[in-house]
Write a protein that holds these residues in place. Structure first.
Motif, PDB file in Angstrom:
ATOM      1  N   ASN A 277       0.726  -1.258   0.040  1.00  0.00           N
ATOM      2  CA  ASN A 277       0.034  -0.173  -0.053  1.00  0.00           C
ATOM      3  C   ASN A 277       0.702   1.354  -0.088  1.00  0.00           C
ATOM      4  OD1 ASN A 277      -2.736  -1.027   0.086  1.00  0.00           O
ATOM      5  ND2 ASN A 277      -2.383  -1.783   2.134  1.00  0.00           N
ATOM      6  N   PHE A 278       2.197   1.073   0.229  1.00  0.00           N
ATOM      7  CA  PHE A 278       3.066   2.278  -0.211  1.00  0.00           C
ATOM      8  C   PHE A 278       3.652   2.206  -1.250  1.00  0.00           C
ATOM      9  CE2 PHE A 278       3.308   2.121   4.710  1.00  0.00           C
ATOM     10  CZ  PHE A 278       2.605   3.436   4.999  1.00  0.00           C
ATOM     11  N   LYS A 279       3.091   1.127  -2.215  1.00  0.00           N
ATOM     12  CA  LYS A 279       3.652   1.312  -3.620  1.00  0.00           C
ATOM     13  C   LYS A 279       2.944   2.152  -4.625  1.00  0.00           C
ATOM     14  CE  LYS A 279       5.241  -1.652  -7.361  1.00  0.00           C
ATOM     15  NZ  LYS A 279       5.436  -3.242  -7.818  1.00  0.00           N
ATOM     16  N   VAL A 280       3.535   3.387  -4.928  1.00  0.00           N
ATOM     17  CA  VAL A 280       2.983   4.499  -5.688  1.00  0.00           C
ATOM     18  C   VAL A 280       3.882   4.890  -6.780  1.00  0.00           C
ATOM     19  CG1 VAL A 280       1.336   5.233  -3.970  1.00  0.00           C
ATOM     20  CG2 VAL A 280       3.650   6.154  -3.951  1.00  0.00           C
ATOM     21  N   ASN A 281       3.243   5.549  -7.751  1.00  0.00           N
ATOM     22  CA  ASN A 281       3.893   6.164  -8.905  1.00  0.00           C
ATOM     23  C   ASN A 281       3.509   7.558  -9.203  1.00  0.00           C
ATOM     24  OD1 ASN A 281       6.059   5.994 -11.029  1.00  0.00           O
ATOM     25  ND2 ASN A 281       4.465   5.597 -12.461  1.00  0.00           N
ATOM     26  N   VAL A 314      -8.029  -6.464  -4.087  1.00  0.00           N
ATOM     27  CA  VAL A 314      -7.198  -6.812  -3.092  1.00  0.00           C
ATOM     28  C   VAL A 314      -6.260  -7.965  -3.829  1.00  0.00           C
ATOM     29  CG1 VAL A 314      -8.797  -9.010  -2.598  1.00  0.00           C
ATOM     30  CG2 VAL A 314      -7.263  -7.920  -1.107  1.00  0.00           C
ATOM     31  N   GLU A 315      -6.899  -8.492  -5.023  1.00  0.00           N
ATOM     32  CA  GLU A 315      -5.677  -9.455  -5.580  1.00  0.00           C
ATOM     33  C   GLU A 315      -4.634  -8.892  -6.245  1.00  0.00           C
ATOM     34  OE1 GLU A 315      -9.473  -9.576  -8.338  1.00  0.00           O
ATOM     35  OE2 GLU A 315      -8.851  -9.415  -6.077  1.00  0.00           O
ATOM     36  N   GLU A 326       0.606  -0.227  -8.567  1.00  0.00           N
ATOM     37  CA  GLU A 326       0.947   0.954  -7.909  1.00  0.00           C
ATOM     38  C   GLU A 326      -0.312   1.690  -7.752  1.00  0.00           C
ATOM     39  OE1 GLU A 326       5.249   1.694 -10.116  1.00  0.00           O
ATOM     40  OE2 GLU A 326       3.282   1.954 -11.163  1.00  0.00           O
ATOM     41  N   GLY A 327      -0.483   2.469  -6.580  1.00  0.00           N
ATOM     42  CA  GLY A 327      -1.484   3.375  -6.320  1.00  0.00           C
ATOM     43  C   GLY A 327      -2.093   3.104  -5.326  1.00  0.00           C
ATOM     44  N   ILE A 328      -2.860   4.049  -4.468  1.00  0.00           N
ATOM     45  CA  ILE A 328      -3.653   4.081  -3.095  1.00  0.00           C
ATOM     46  C   ILE A 328      -4.811   4.889  -3.372  1.00  0.00           C
ATOM     47  CG2 ILE A 328      -1.546   3.668  -1.803  1.00  0.00           C
ATOM     48  CD1 ILE A 328      -1.720   6.493  -0.843  1.00  0.00           C
ATOM     49  N   LEU A 329      -5.758   4.590  -2.346  1.00  0.00           N
ATOM     50  CA  LEU A 329      -6.821   5.433  -2.272  1.00  0.00           C
ATOM     51  C   LEU A 329      -6.396   6.855  -1.603  1.00  0.00           C
ATOM     52  CD1 LEU A 329      -9.379   2.996  -0.513  1.00  0.00           C
ATOM     53  CD2 LEU A 329      -9.194   3.319  -2.883  1.00  0.00           C
ATOM     54  N   GLY A 330      -7.431   7.840  -2.168  1.00  0.00           N
ATOM     55  CA  GLY A 330      -6.684   9.079  -1.833  1.00  0.00           C
ATOM     56  C   GLY A 330      -8.083  10.029  -1.421  1.00  0.00           C
ATOM     57  N   LEU A 331      -9.032   9.848  -2.201  1.00  0.00           N
ATOM     58  CA  LEU A 331     -10.028  10.902  -1.999  1.00  0.00           C
ATOM     59  C   LEU A 331     -10.551  11.150  -0.410  1.00  0.00           C
ATOM     60  CD1 LEU A 331     -12.478   9.797  -4.892  1.00  0.00           C
ATOM     61  CD2 LEU A 331     -11.199  12.010  -4.561  1.00  0.00           C
ATOM     62  N   GLN A 332     -10.511  10.447   0.434  1.00  0.00           N
ATOM     63  CA  GLN A 332     -10.935  10.177   1.680  1.00  0.00           C
ATOM     64  C   GLN A 332      -9.836  10.763   2.675  1.00  0.00           C
ATOM     65  OE1 GLN A 332     -13.861   7.146   1.547  1.00  0.00           O
ATOM     66  NE2 GLN A 332     -14.447   7.892   3.485  1.00  0.00           N
ATOM     67  N   THR A 333      -8.856  10.581   2.338  1.00  0.00           N
ATOM     68  CA  THR A 333      -7.598  10.864   3.138  1.00  0.00           C
ATOM     69  C   THR A 333      -6.581  12.203   2.712  1.00  0.00           C
ATOM     70  OG1 THR A 333      -6.334   9.378   2.056  1.00  0.00           O
ATOM     71  CG2 THR A 333      -7.218   8.510   3.745  1.00  0.00           C
ATOM     72  N   THR A 334      -6.977  12.902   1.848  1.00  0.00           N
ATOM     73  CA  THR A 334      -6.297  14.111   1.219  1.00  0.00           C
ATOM     74  C   THR A 334      -6.274  15.141   2.427  1.00  0.00           C
ATOM     75  OG1 THR A 334      -6.493  13.845  -0.903  1.00  0.00           O
ATOM     76  CG2 THR A 334      -6.071  15.936  -0.245  1.00  0.00           C
ATOM     77  N   LEU A 335      -7.405  15.490   3.007  1.00  0.00           N
ATOM     78  CA  LEU A 335      -7.624  16.466   3.960  1.00  0.00           C
ATOM     79  C   LEU A 335      -6.715  16.277   5.299  1.00  0.00           C
ATOM     80  CD1 LEU A 335      -8.825  18.799   5.512  1.00  0.00           C
ATOM     81  CD2 LEU A 335     -10.874  17.454   5.967  1.00  0.00           C
ATOM     82  N   PRO A 336      -6.986  14.698   5.674  1.00  0.00           N
ATOM     83  CA  PRO A 336      -6.189  14.455   6.941  1.00  0.00           C
ATOM     84  C   PRO A 336      -4.639  14.616   6.577  1.00  0.00           C
ATOM     85  CG  PRO A 336      -7.862  12.942   6.679  1.00  0.00           C
ATOM     86  CD  PRO A 336      -7.973  13.788   5.543  1.00  0.00           C
ATOM     87  N   ASN A 397      -7.113  -0.409  -0.608  1.00  0.00           N
ATOM     88  CA  ASN A 397      -5.619  -0.245  -0.864  1.00  0.00           C
ATOM     89  C   ASN A 397      -5.292   1.116  -0.262  1.00  0.00           C
ATOM     90  OD1 ASN A 397      -7.170   0.398  -3.266  1.00  0.00           O
ATOM     91  ND2 ASN A 397      -4.921   1.211  -3.852  1.00  0.00           N
ATOM     92  N   SER A 398      -5.269   1.267   0.932  1.00  0.00           N
ATOM     93  CA  SER A 398      -4.833   2.432   1.595  1.00  0.00           C
ATOM     94  C   SER A 398      -3.876   2.059   2.715  1.00  0.00           C
ATOM     95  CB  SER A 398      -5.953   3.297   2.118  1.00  0.00           C
ATOM     96  OG  SER A 398      -5.355   4.428   3.033  1.00  0.00           O
ATOM     97  N   PRO A 399      -2.645   2.830   2.869  1.00  0.00           N
ATOM     98  CA  PRO A 399      -1.732   2.573   3.972  1.00  0.00           C
ATOM     99  C   PRO A 399      -2.345   2.933   5.305  1.00  0.00           C
ATOM    100  CG  PRO A 399      -0.942   4.779   2.707  1.00  0.00           C
ATOM    101  CD  PRO A 399      -2.123   4.051   1.995  1.00  0.00           C
ATOM    102  N   VAL A 400      -3.248   3.771   5.472  1.00  0.00           N
ATOM    103  CA  VAL A 400      -3.841   4.101   6.518  1.00  0.00           C
ATOM    104  C   VAL A 400      -5.129   3.496   6.879  1.00  0.00           C
ATOM    105  CG1 VAL A 400      -2.690   6.480   6.831  1.00  0.00           C
ATOM    106  CG2 VAL A 400      -4.940   6.276   5.593  1.00  0.00           C
ATOM    107  N   PHE A 401      -5.401   2.458   6.216  1.00  0.00           N
ATOM    108  CA  PHE A 401      -6.757   1.741   6.529  1.00  0.00           C
ATOM    109  C   PHE A 401      -6.671   1.076   7.964  1.00  0.00           C
ATOM    110  CE2 PHE A 401     -10.275  -1.258   5.775  1.00  0.00           C
ATOM    111  CZ  PHE A 401     -11.039  -0.229   4.906  1.00  0.00           C
TER     112      PHE A 401
END
Length: 422
Positions: A277-281, A314-315, A326-336, A397-401
């Motif tokens: 979940n920390f693998k991003v591009n 998940v697979e 590569e990639g993570i969820l971001g819409l709900q965590t951008t503010l935090p 797929n979020s590192p803060v889930f």
């Protein structure tokens, strides 16, 4: 939607005569009917929302989100994607063409536009630069623009041919279209797993050097200058890119750029645990890069912060780091993430609501009597957890889930619709 009264919220709207003041906002039939220090409800038909200690501003706008529709709806469709966007405070999102088929003709653009009609969140498709995102032949940019495309990008496939990129810039210039560059030289970055540096050497993984990004930023700045065209860079991540764009702006080039929120808070040291979940591009970079990115935002070199929301099943994530997507969820965590990075409420409104719209030429929602209510109410200090109960995306797929976060969106209002986030 019932008539709504937002009470005792701090209004943050740059240039507004009551910017920074504590106000009540009355909304009737979807429009703002009154703004005052104190409004007493006249009847029981008014839905009162407590804004004490919270911020009210124009709804956020995301310049870079990925939904799966068309073709990859198992990752995210427009319904779940806009639900996640609303929960993150967004009333507008630009969706990238990383779909199957890509958004590379008026048909796909029209599909996205029509599928999103009537939604509380406005969805703006970004059409491809090249047909099928192959980087070989120019797509039908003007046709897509007429169908509703807000800009043009090959998504996470960086355009490798300089000639094609130059023609896209020149052609889009003719109808004031915006070309977006995802800066990556694949011949330098090919096969990377993470940032190139001490940590990649320690872990024995192929790294992507800063050079892979700055080379492409430099090339596309030259092309934009040669064609006297405007260009936007998305998801820049390196100190070198910030420096190049800063110099280009000082030179008078019509250039803008954005940064992904997670690249402001996480470094490549997070990869030591091999959490995919920390693998991003672009990959998570170093503390030096984060310092340059934060400085670039405060100085005005970087115009906006994006979610780079990239859901995966998940697979594709619950596998070895080397083969994970590569990639993570971001819409709900951008503010935090922005709160964690140390930004004020004024900064957040500037980077999430005002300047993103300026990049794509969209009107900034006015918070005036008589205007349609396009608002977000958020709390800078409320703590909450992103988990199966609060997550609105199809993916996880979020590192803060499963972790506690600070900063929560409470209410979104747009097009006569109300969403309250519990």
């Amino acid at each position: 939607m019932d008539n709504i009264l937002i009470s005792s919220a701090q209004l943050i709207v740059p240039g507004h005569p009551q910017n920074g003041n504590i106000v009540d906002i009355l909304i009737e039939a979807g429009n703002i009917s009154r703004i005052a220090p104190r409004i007493k409800p006249t009847n029981k038909q008014i839905h009162v929302i407590d804004g004490k200690g919270r911020i009210v501003s124009a709804g956020f706008f995301d310049l870079h989100a990925n939904f799966g529709e068309p073709g990859l709806e198992t990752k995210e469709d427009i319904i779940t994607g806009t639900a996640a966007a609303a929960a993150g405070g967004y009333t507008g999102v630009a969706v990238y063409p990383n779909t199957n088929p890509p958004i590379h003709s008026r048909s796909e653009v029209a599909l996205v536009v029509n599928s999103a009609k009537g939604n509380i969140v406005d969805v703006y498709p970004v059409g491809t630069i090249s047909k099928r995102r192959e980087g070989k032949e120019l797509a039908e940019l003007y046709d897509m623009r007429l169908a509703g495309a807000i800009a043009f990008s090959d998504g996470d496939h960086a355009v490798q041919q300089a000639g094609l990129m130059g023609r896209a810039l020149l052609y889009a210039k003719g109808f004031e279209g915006l070309v977006i560059s995802f800066p990556e030289d694949e011949s330098v970055a090919g096969g990377h797993q993470m940032n190139e540096g001490q940590m990649s050497t320690y872990l024995g993984m192929k790294g992507k050097p800063n050079l892979a990004e700055s080379l492409m930023v430099s090339r596309d700045l030259f092309l934009a200058e040669y064609n006297d065209a405007r260009i936007h860079f998305t998801s820049i991540s390196t100190a070198e890119s910030v420096d190049l764009i800063k110099k280009a702006k000082a030179k008078g080039l019509n250039v803008t750029c954005d940064v992904a929120a997670h690249n402001l808070v996480y470094t490549d040291e997070e990869v030591v645990g091999f959490d995919s979940n920390f693998k991003v591009n672009p990959p998570l970079r170093t503390k030096k890069d984060i310092k340059a990115l934060l400085k670039g935002l405060k100085e005005g070199t970087i115009d906006a912060v994006v979610s780079q929301h990239t859901p995966h099943e998940v697979e594709y994530k619950n596998v070895e780091f080397q083969i994970a997507k590569e990639g993570i969820l971001g819409l709900q965590t951008t503010l935090p993430f922005l709160i964690e990075a140390g930004f004020t409420a004024d900064d957040i409104v500037r980077y999430l609501a005002v300047q993103p719209r300026q990049v794509v030429g969209k009107d900034i929602p006015t918070v005036e009597v008589g205007s349609e209510a396009n608002l977000v109410l958020f709390d800078m200090n409320e703590r909450w957890m992103l988990d199966t109960n609060t997550n609105k995306s199809k993916s996880e797929n979020s590192p803060v889930f499963g972790q506690e976060l600070r900063g929560k969106v409470k209410v979104v209002i747009n097009h006569g619709q109300l969403v309250e986030i519990k």
